[in-house]
Design a protein around this motif. Structure first.
Motif, PDB file in Angstrom:
ATOM      1  N   PHE A 112       0.697  -1.188   0.280  1.00  8.12           N
ATOM      2  CA  PHE A 112      -0.156   0.082  -0.017  1.00  8.12           C
ATOM      3  C   PHE A 112       0.603   1.319  -0.151  1.00  8.12           C
ATOM      4  O   PHE A 112       0.415   2.125   0.407  1.00  8.12           O
ATOM      5  CB  PHE A 112      -0.939  -0.181   1.159  1.00  8.12           C
ATOM      6  CG  PHE A 112      -1.801  -1.158   1.262  1.00  8.12           C
ATOM      7  CD1 PHE A 112      -2.889  -0.974   0.348  1.00  8.12           C
ATOM      8  CD2 PHE A 112      -1.770  -2.097   1.990  1.00  8.12           C
ATOM      9  CE1 PHE A 112      -3.919  -2.334   0.540  1.00  8.12           C
ATOM     10  CE2 PHE A 112      -2.589  -3.409   1.950  1.00  8.12           C
ATOM     11  CZ  PHE A 112      -3.482  -3.391   1.450  1.00  8.12           C
ATOM     12  N   THR A 113       1.977   1.154  -0.245  1.00 10.19           N
ATOM     13  CA  THR A 113       3.003   2.258  -0.410  1.00 10.19           C
ATOM     14  C   THR A 113       3.268   2.484  -1.757  1.00 10.19           C
ATOM     15  O   THR A 113       3.735   1.699  -2.646  1.00 10.19           O
ATOM     16  CB  THR A 113       4.226   2.066   0.349  1.00 10.19           C
ATOM     17  OG1 THR A 113       4.072   1.816   1.812  1.00 10.19           O
ATOM     18  CG2 THR A 113       5.334   3.287   0.109  1.00 10.19           C
ATOM     19  N   LEU A 114       3.114   3.809  -2.581  1.00 13.03           N
ATOM     20  CA  LEU A 114       3.249   4.276  -3.539  1.00 13.03           C
ATOM     21  C   LEU A 114       4.821   4.067  -3.820  1.00 13.03           C
ATOM     22  O   LEU A 114       5.746   4.512  -3.142  1.00 13.03           O
ATOM     23  CB  LEU A 114       2.786   5.510  -3.745  1.00 13.03           C
ATOM     24  CG  LEU A 114       1.141   5.726  -3.828  1.00 13.03           C
ATOM     25  CD1 LEU A 114       0.957   7.148  -4.211  1.00 13.03           C
ATOM     26  CD2 LEU A 114       0.544   4.769  -4.655  1.00 13.03           C
ATOM     27  N   ALA A 115       5.203   3.915  -5.210  1.00  9.14           N
ATOM     28  CA  ALA A 115       6.685   3.955  -5.601  1.00  9.14           C
ATOM     29  C   ALA A 115       7.172   5.117  -5.797  1.00  9.14           C
ATOM     30  O   ALA A 115       6.355   6.256  -5.806  1.00  9.14           O
ATOM     31  CB  ALA A 115       6.671   3.077  -6.929  1.00  9.14           C
ATOM     32  N   PRO A 116       8.283   5.242  -5.706  1.00  5.90           N
ATOM     33  CA  PRO A 116       9.198   6.598  -5.756  1.00  5.90           C
ATOM     34  C   PRO A 116       8.917   7.036  -7.236  1.00  5.90           C
ATOM     35  O   PRO A 116       8.801   8.346  -7.413  1.00  5.90           O
ATOM     36  CB  PRO A 116      10.752   6.224  -5.603  1.00  5.90           C
ATOM     37  CG  PRO A 116      10.739   5.165  -4.954  1.00  5.90           C
ATOM     38  CD  PRO A 116       9.448   4.271  -5.292  1.00  5.90           C
ATOM     39  N   GLN A 117       8.798   6.330  -8.277  1.00  9.62           N
ATOM     40  CA  GLN A 117       8.347   6.875  -9.585  1.00  9.62           C
ATOM     41  C   GLN A 117       7.036   7.420  -9.486  1.00  9.62           C
ATOM     42  O   GLN A 117       7.011   8.633 -10.275  1.00  9.62           O
ATOM     43  CB  GLN A 117       8.493   5.700 -10.641  1.00  9.62           C
ATOM     44  CG  GLN A 117       9.813   4.975 -10.658  1.00  9.62           C
ATOM     45  CD  GLN A 117      10.051   3.779  -9.949  1.00  9.62           C
ATOM     46  OE1 GLN A 117       9.395   4.001  -8.689  1.00  9.62           O
ATOM     47  NE2 GLN A 117      10.368   2.830 -10.468  1.00  9.62           N
ATOM     48  N   THR A 118       6.159   7.018  -8.960  1.00 15.32           N
ATOM     49  CA  THR A 118       4.803   7.603  -8.941  1.00 15.32           C
ATOM     50  C   THR A 118       4.931   9.087  -8.044  1.00 15.32           C
ATOM     51  O   THR A 118       4.103  10.046  -8.641  1.00 15.32           O
ATOM     52  CB  THR A 118       3.857   6.604  -8.042  1.00 15.32           C
ATOM     53  OG1 THR A 118       3.866   5.450  -8.652  1.00 15.32           O
ATOM     54  CG2 THR A 118       2.424   7.485  -7.803  1.00 15.32           C
ATOM     55  N   LYS A 119       5.548   8.880  -6.972  1.00 15.75           N
ATOM     56  CA  LYS A 119       5.819  10.250  -6.316  1.00 15.75           C
ATOM     57  C   LYS A 119       6.377  11.524  -7.316  1.00 15.75           C
ATOM     58  O   LYS A 119       6.040  12.547  -7.245  1.00 15.75           O
ATOM     59  CB  LYS A 119       6.389  10.264  -4.965  1.00 15.75           C
ATOM     60  CG  LYS A 119       5.671   9.195  -3.954  1.00 15.75           C
ATOM     61  CD  LYS A 119       6.681   8.889  -2.825  1.00 15.75           C
ATOM     62  CE  LYS A 119       6.051   7.953  -1.883  1.00 15.75           C
ATOM     63  NZ  LYS A 119       6.824   7.613  -0.549  1.00 15.75           N
ATOM     64  N   GLU A 120       7.403  10.906  -8.008  1.00 15.49           N
ATOM     65  CA  GLU A 120       8.263  11.714  -8.780  1.00 15.49           C
ATOM     66  C   GLU A 120       7.396  12.357 -10.021  1.00 15.49           C
ATOM     67  O   GLU A 120       7.244  13.537 -10.440  1.00 15.49           O
ATOM     68  CB  GLU A 120       9.296  11.131  -9.354  1.00 15.49           C
ATOM     69  CG  GLU A 120      10.149  11.955 -10.462  1.00 15.49           C
ATOM     70  CD  GLU A 120      11.227  11.343 -11.187  1.00 15.49           C
ATOM     71  OE1 GLU A 120      11.844  11.938 -12.091  1.00 15.49           O
ATOM     72  OE2 GLU A 120      11.433  10.072 -10.941  1.00 15.49           O
ATOM     73  N   VAL A 121       6.291  11.471 -10.598  1.00 17.47           N
ATOM     74  CA  VAL A 121       5.419  11.954 -11.582  1.00 17.47           C
ATOM     75  C   VAL A 121       4.350  13.001 -11.068  1.00 17.47           C
ATOM     76  O   VAL A 121       4.199  14.112 -11.489  1.00 17.47           O
ATOM     77  CB  VAL A 121       4.915  10.689 -12.194  1.00 17.47           C
ATOM     78  CG1 VAL A 121       3.508  11.262 -13.229  1.00 17.47           C
ATOM     79  CG2 VAL A 121       5.811   9.983 -13.087  1.00 17.47           C
ATOM     80  N   LEU A 122       4.032  12.647  -9.898  1.00 17.36           N
ATOM     81  CA  LEU A 122       2.746  13.480  -9.415  1.00 17.36           C
ATOM     82  C   LEU A 122       3.585  14.888  -8.968  1.00 17.36           C
ATOM     83  O   LEU A 122       2.975  16.060  -8.974  1.00 17.36           O
ATOM     84  CB  LEU A 122       2.169  12.892  -7.970  1.00 17.36           C
ATOM     85  CG  LEU A 122       1.243  11.673  -8.264  1.00 17.36           C
ATOM     86  CD1 LEU A 122       0.901  10.853  -7.058  1.00 17.36           C
ATOM     87  CD2 LEU A 122       0.056  11.960  -9.293  1.00 17.36           C
ATOM     88  N   GLN A 123       4.683  14.852  -8.545  1.00 16.96           N
ATOM     89  CA  GLN A 123       5.323  16.107  -7.924  1.00 16.96           C
ATOM     90  C   GLN A 123       5.411  17.046  -9.021  1.00 16.96           C
ATOM     91  O   GLN A 123       5.628  18.060  -9.039  1.00 16.96           O
ATOM     92  CB  GLN A 123       6.442  15.969  -6.800  1.00 16.96           C
ATOM     93  CG  GLN A 123       6.212  15.143  -5.700  1.00 16.96           C
ATOM     94  CD  GLN A 123       7.726  14.630  -5.042  1.00 16.96           C
ATOM     95  OE1 GLN A 123       8.687  14.963  -5.669  1.00 16.96           O
ATOM     96  NE2 GLN A 123       7.167  14.207  -3.828  1.00 16.96           N
TER      97      GLN A 123
END
Length: 529
Positions: A112-123
């Motif tokens: 249930f933890t989002l991947a670092p790539q997802t966080k990068e895209v959203l930011q």
């Protein structure tokens, strides 16, 4: 008198509830609006009326001041204050939980933890993105995933579930032809995916929508390379994953075409079994000299005709099969000729691999010859210490021979980047035009891996083998937002008990424990009668 006392307590409690509601409304809205002010004033009035009633109709024969000094009054006041404090604390905690929500993921694979790539895209969202899901009823897992996405960037990410039956105009606008379609929209651009989807599907689609970058990759053929589809061994799974990330993979026969397409962003050479001809090698050399990008998956003990090309870039193929004697492969049902890799170099391709497992059947080592200037070479995939390059793989007893074999750790994959000014075979312009021409040519990039089997449909979906291929092509194509995200699977931990033990456990938990508690309670009651 008793009725007056009941009215007093009723007014006090109602006033306290209204006052607390006013404070909660003020904290939530952050302004003293009509609702919060009305609740506060009404609550204070109720409390004042209760106190006046108690003052006016106090117990006979006592002064009104003595009522405040009574033990019962003090005890009641303390209880009221304690109750008010508990309600206030609970309200503040609930407000903090709603406004500053967080979660602790205790699952084994951080499901249930989002991947670092997802966080990068959203930011990196420069414009708002909205997700339209035409699924009814909304799937719980997908709604939860979209809520986690929204928490990372609530100002620029939103979603909505739409019923195409009740809103046919919206379905027609986005050309919805099935009830399981999901549309990502940013400005006038859209991207459609299918439901059910996971983070591994949603993030690449979002990255593709944001970057709006198409990468043209060409897969060489005519030398016995791995086929895109058909047969037992192919690249079908890899190509499907690349299509989701807006890679367009097309075949390229250098012998027939006689040139490399102008729109080629990446050239892929996957497991050739016959050597490239000299004119074909010359085309590849010229392509790299002009800032080209090349991914070469080369198997051992095969003459590919690319040896001289790699030598010009200070890379050499070992041509001996790597043997892994660490025993790690036995846990995965693999033999010693399949080296396990858990150590990775520091590079954008491998930055999120951590201690992930990748494996490379019948692989060879890639060695670096020399250390030229203006060239950055990184060993990406490194075998374990108890591995070596075997000179005699046909020998039944595989043992390390220090005279003929090469001791590990060994590099199975290498990434190279060089500025355009120092390409080994580039024809440099003269005088002032040289700097302008070099500045317009991108840096040359190569990724060479001493195995092609890891990219085939079977091994591609195991471990992080797929990540190795997709991340390599994303780096070669200058599209870091297309880095691979592996789907997180549910890990089930079940306790298997024999039938007899299961019946005994059921008997103890359902009958003996409740009965013993009832007997103990009965004995205590009998003794205290």
């Amino acid at each position: 008198m008793r009725n007056a006392q009941r009215v007093f307590w009723l007014l006090i409690w109602v006033g306290l509830v209204l006052a607390i509601a006013a404070l909660c409304a003020r904290v939530i809205t952050e302004v003293w609006g009509n609702l919060s002010m009305g609740l506060l004033i009404t609550g204070l009035l109720f409390i004042a009326l209760g106190l006046i009633l108690r003052w006016r109709f106090g117990p006979p024969g006592q002064s009104r001041l003595s009522w405040w000094r009574r033990r019962s009054t003090q005890t009641t006041s303390n209880a009221l204050l304690a109750t008010l404090a508990v309600i206030t604390i609970l309200s503040v905690m609930n407000l903090m939980a709603v406004r500053y929500s967080g979660q602790l993921d205790l699952t084994e694979n951080q499901r249930f933890t989002l991947a670092p790539q997802t966080k990068e895209v959203l930011q990196q969202l420069s414009e708002p993105v909205k997700v339209w899901s035409f699924m009814q009823p909304p799937p719980v897992d997908e709604q939860t995933l979209l809520e986690r996405f929204k928490q990372l960037n609530p100002a620029r990410f939103e979603f909505e579930f739409v019923d195409p039956q009740t809103q046919p105009g919206l379905a027609q606008k986005y050309q919805i032809t099935a009830s399981n379609q999901v549309v990502l929209e940013q400005g006038d651009r859209t991207k459609t995916i299918s439901s059910p989807f996971s983070e591994a599907d949603l993030t690449p689609a979002l990255a593709s929508l944001v970057s709006n970058l198409k990468i043209n990759a060409y897969l060489t053929e005519g030398h016995g390379e791995l086929p895109p589809a058909g047969g037992q061994v192919n690249l079908q799974s890899a190509l499907d994953a690349l299509n989701k990330r807006d890679f367009t993979v097309s075949p390229l026969n250098l012998g027939q075409r006689g040139s490399i397409p102008d729109d080629a962003d990446v050239i892929i050479i996957a497991g050739p079994k016959r050597p490239f001809l000299d004119p074909e090698v010359a085309l590849l050399k010229d392509y790299l000299a002009q800032g080209g990008r090349l991914l070469a998956l080369l198997d051992p003990e095969i003459k590919t005709g690319l040896e001289n090309l790699l030598q010009e870039w200070n890379l050499s193929l070992d041509n001996r099969i790597i043997v892994d004697a660490s025993g790690s492969g036995q846990l995965l049902g693999l033999g010693p000729a399949v080296p396990i890799v858990v150590q990775y170099g520091t590079h954008p391709i491998t930055q999120d691999f951590a201690q992930g497992i990748s494996f490379f059947p019948l692989a060879q080592a890639i060695t670096l010859t020399g250390s030229p200037k203006n060239r950055q070479v990184t060993e990406l995939l490194i075998t374990q210490e108890r591995s070596w390059a075997e000179a005699d793989p046909d020998n039944e007893a595989l043992e390390f021979d220090p005279q003929r074999d090469k001791q590990g750790p060994l590099a199975v994959g290498v990434a190279l980047e060089q500025s355009s000014q120092s390409s080994p075979s580039a024809s440099q312009p003269q005088n002032q035009d040289r700097e302008d021409s070099a500045a317009s040519v991108p840096n040359t990039r190569l990724v060479v891996i001493g195995d092609s089997d890891f990219a085939t449909s079977g091994p591609f979906n195991q471990g992080i083998n797929g990540d190795v291929l997709i991340n390599s092509l994303s780096w070669l194509g200058d599209n870091s937002l297309s880095l691979s995200i592996r789907p997180k699977e549910k890990i089930e931990r079940r306790l298997q008990l024999p039938a007899l033990r299961f019946r005994m456990l059921a008997l103890v938990s359902i009958a003996l424990l409740p009965l013993s508690a009832f007997v103990a309670a009965s004995i205590i009651w009998w003794k205290r009668r």
